[in-house]
Design an enzyme around this catalytic site. Structure first.
Site, short mmCIF file in Angstrom:
data_model
loop_
_atom_site.label_atom_id
_atom_site.label_comp_id
_atom_site.label_asym_id
_atom_site.label_seq_id
_atom_site.Cartn_x
_atom_site.Cartn_y
_atom_site.Cartn_z
N SER A 143 0.83 -1.22 0.00
CA SER A 143 0.00 0.00 0.00
C SER A 143 0.85 1.26 0.00
O SER A 143 0.43 2.29 -0.49
CB SER A 143 -0.82 0.08 1.29
N HIS A 164 -1.09 -3.14 -7.25
CA HIS A 164 -1.80 -2.66 -6.07
C HIS A 164 -3.31 -2.78 -6.26
O HIS A 164 -3.90 -2.03 -7.04
CB HIS A 164 -1.39 -1.21 -5.78
N GLU A 176 -3.68 -0.71 -9.74
CA GLU A 176 -2.56 0.17 -10.06
C GLU A 176 -1.36 -0.70 -10.42
O GLU A 176 -0.92 -1.52 -9.61
CB GLU A 176 -2.22 1.08 -8.87
N ASN A 214 -3.59 6.09 -2.92
CA ASN A 214 -3.26 6.34 -1.51
C ASN A 214 -2.59 7.70 -1.29
O ASN A 214 -2.69 8.27 -0.21
CB ASN A 214 -2.40 5.22 -0.94
#
Ligand SMILES: CCCCCCC[C@H](O)CC(=O)SCCNC(=O)CCNC(=O)[C@H](O)C(C)(C)COP(=O)([O-])OP(=O)([O-])OC[C@H]1O[C@@H](n2cnc3c(N)ncnc32)[C@H](O)[C@@H]1OP(=O)([O-])[O-]
Ligand SMILES: NC(=O)c1ccc[n+]([C@@H]2O[C@H](COP(=O)([O-])OP(=O)(O)OC[C@H]3O[C@@H](n4cnc5c(N)ncnc54)[C@H](O)[C@@H]3O)[C@@H](O)[C@H]2O)c1
Length: 310
Positions: A143, A164, A176, A214
């Site tokens: 992450s 991801h 991702e 994120n």
């Protein structure tokens, strides 16, 4: 606008997209690993799911079975027998192991989804790099850690990248695909094709903290916690505001409880250490207090809200 339309079509997801990758090993059978194993098996991949804990593997198989049942109910709503066959076949494509080295030997792709800890990831990837066949691509679902830093311990840096996924994996459509400094074009193309083959819409990002989602989501959640900490609005009102005023499916504090307050804190602390002058990454006393009290969100039964324990 025209260009966006073209890009959107090019990267739109389709489970019928072909990928040269047929055998995927997923390491870590927790929240994310079980979801990644599920979507891979659903798409016809041969999956080996690995965890150090046999109990976690048993739990993962159970939750994958239940989630496949949800999918079957929708897709085969008038054909229950076909639905049962779909679930049985997908489950039949998932085998479980506790030994990552044995599991790497037959993999075209390894997706790592173990604890968010650089030392533990390094130890695992060193073993995988030695055990996996030459052609195998190694990828991390991290992450918040740097893909280049994770890849620093492997020899095959050209066959290493980030994949991801988002929680809950069977529902969230994005993947991702992260290019490290030495990720080759062939590896990148193979990861993109695989992502599409497992039904995700793929976007590309360089190895930058938090990638796209994120990098935007963590400061947003942190600002919501700071707003609440200052007493500017109640938790309920902050969440209602973002759901009804900005169209989010969950409010920021609900989402923080959903992903886990320990995860929120872990990411924030890691980035603060790396970028001490960035005010968005400064520690949040309320978040630290809740985590110290064991109030980790949905998984512990309490965070910003209280939950029934499962
Ligand atoms: C400091 C910040 C830290 C950030 C941490 C980063 C973490 C990470 O790196 C990035 C992330 O993942 S970020 C996090 C990114 N994630 C987000 O931002 C999530 C935001 N939240 C949401 O998108 C929605 O609230 C949910 C989809 C979670 C639930 O949807 P809802 O409408 O409120 O409730 P519903 O009606 O119950 O479910 C709807 C449909 O979904 C289905 N289903 C549900 N759970 C399922 C599961 N576990 N499995 C399978 N299926 C599941 C369900 O069957 C139903 O299907 P149907 O076809 O309608 O029958
Ligand atoms: N939770 C999220 O919302 C989310 C979303 C996207 C990415 N991620 C990332 O995915 C990874 C996993 O997160 P999670 O939420 O699934 O964690 P989790 O705690 O649910 O699962 C991790 C699993 O890895 C296992 N494990 C630990 N060390 C291992 C090893 N050496 N070999 C095999 N198994 C091992 C643990 O037993 C555990 O079952 C982390 O890097 C996290 O940052 C998490």
């Amino acid at each position: 606008m025209m260009q966006f339309g073209v890009i959107a079509r090019k990267f739109s997801s389709s489970a019928s997209v072909q990928s040269a990758i047929k055998n995927v090993t997923v390491i870590g059978g927790g929240l994310m690993g079980s979801g990644i194993a599920q979507v891979s098996a659903q798409a016809g991949q041969n999956v080996t799911l690995v965890d150090v804990s046999p109990d976690v593997l048993a739990k993962a198989q159970k939750s994958i079975g239940a989630n496949l049942g949800r999918v079957a109910k929708k897709v085969y709503k008038d054909k229950p027998q076909e639905g049962e066959k779909f679930v049985a076949e997908a489950l039949g494509r998932i085998k479980t192991l506790t030994d990552p080295v044995a599991a790497a030997k037959s993999a075209d792709l390894v997706v790592e989804a173990i604890v968010e800890n650089m030392d533990v990831k390094h130890k695992l990837f060193k073993q995988l790099d030695e055990a996996a066949p030459e052609h195998t691509i190694l990828a991390s679902n991290t992450s918040s850690l740097s893909i280049n830093e994770i890849a620093s311990v492997v020899k095959r840096k050209d066959r290493f990248g980030g994949l991801h996924f988002f929680n809950p994996v069977p529902v969230m459509r994005l993947l991702e695909v992260v290019k490290g400094a030495e990720t080759s074009e062939a590896t990148y193309n193979a990861m993109m094709a695989w992502g599409k083959a497992v039904g995700k819409t793929c976007i590309t990002c360089k190895d930058t903290p938090g990638f796209v989602v994120n990098r935007l989501l963590v400061p947003y959640i942190c600002e919501a916690i700071r707003l609440y900490e200052r007493g500017d609005a109640s938790a309920r009102d902050i969440d209602i505001a973002m759901k009804l005023g900005a169209g989010y499916p969950m409010g920021p504090l609900e989402l923080a409880d959903y992903v886990g307050l320990d995860t929120n804190k872990f990411i924030l602390d890691g980035w603060h250490k790396k970028y001490p002058d960035q005010p968005l990454f400064k520690p949040i006393p309320l978040l630290n207090k809740l985590v110290a009290e064991g109030k980790l969100g949905v998984k512990s039964g309490e965070g910003f809200y209280k939950y029934e324990k499962k």
